[in-house]
Design a protein around this motif. Structure first.
Motif, PDB file in Angstrom:
ATOM      1  N   GLU A  65       3.964 -39.718  -8.914  1.00  0.00           N
ATOM      2  CA  GLU A  65       4.718 -40.046 -10.123  1.00  0.00           C
ATOM      3  C   GLU A  65       5.811 -41.066  -9.814  1.00  0.00           C
ATOM      4  O   GLU A  65       6.017 -42.021 -10.552  1.00  0.00           O
ATOM      5  N   MET A  66       6.511 -40.871  -8.711  1.00  0.00           N
ATOM      6  CA  MET A  66       7.571 -41.785  -8.314  1.00  0.00           C
ATOM      7  C   MET A  66       7.016 -43.187  -8.049  1.00  0.00           C
ATOM      8  O   MET A  66       7.579 -44.182  -8.504  1.00  0.00           O
ATOM      9  N   LEU A  67       5.893 -43.266  -7.348  1.00  0.00           N
ATOM     10  CA  LEU A  67       5.309 -44.575  -7.030  1.00  0.00           C
ATOM     11  C   LEU A  67       4.780 -45.293  -8.273  1.00  0.00           C
ATOM     12  O   LEU A  67       4.730 -46.518  -8.294  1.00  0.00           O
ATOM     13  N   ARG A  68       4.399 -44.554  -9.294  1.00  0.00           N
ATOM     14  CA  ARG A  68       3.973 -45.192 -10.546  1.00  0.00           C
ATOM     15  C   ARG A  68       5.160 -45.765 -11.310  1.00  0.00           C
ATOM     16  O   ARG A  68       4.999 -46.670 -12.128  1.00  0.00           O
ATOM     17  N   SER A  69       6.355 -45.241 -11.058  1.00  0.00           N
ATOM     18  CA  SER A  69       7.542 -45.638 -11.810  1.00  0.00           C
ATOM     19  C   SER A  69       8.441 -46.638 -11.092  1.00  0.00           C
ATOM     20  O   SER A  69       9.238 -47.321 -11.732  1.00  0.00           O
ATOM     21  N   GLU A  70       8.357 -46.713  -9.782  1.00  0.00           N
ATOM     22  CA  GLU A  70       9.282 -47.534  -8.992  1.00  0.00           C
ATOM     23  C   GLU A  70       8.559 -48.714  -8.342  1.00  0.00           C
ATOM     24  O   GLU A  70       7.368 -48.643  -8.078  1.00  0.00           O
TER      25      GLU A  70
END
Length: 95
Positions: A65-70
């Motif tokens: 989730e973090m890698l999809r957003s950052e």
């Protein structure tokens, strides 16, 4: 913790030059008790060598989730999202 206090933390030696140069601008940490004293404005003191001020704090349920957003280049400059995910899982385990 006040914004004038420094919170000491350690990163792998190969990561520190990316922080010092300003290329790595996003620090990833698990929301463990010791990190809950860090707030926007707190200064992080990396390896007793480099200081950076916290400008935002975001929470994610998983590394995916973090890698999809950052922007991955802010996490580990020059690395692909896949390699960053492998590195994070090696450092922290599976989330």
């Amino acid at each position: 913790m006040t914004t004038e206090e420094h919170f000491g933390c350690f990163v792998k030696d190969w990561i520190l030059p990316h922080i010092a140069s300003g290329a790595k601008t996003l620090e990833i940490r698990l929301n463990r008790r010791e990190w809950q004293v860090v707030n926007v404005g707190t200064r992080l003191w990396f390896n007793h060598a480099v200081t950076r001020r916290v400008t935002t704090i975001r929470s994610y349920s998983t590394f995916d989730e973090m890698l999809r957003s950052e922007d991955p280049h802010r996490i580990l400059p020059g690395e692909t999202p896949e390699r960053i995910l492998r590195t994070l899982r090696r450092l922290y385990g599976e989330l």
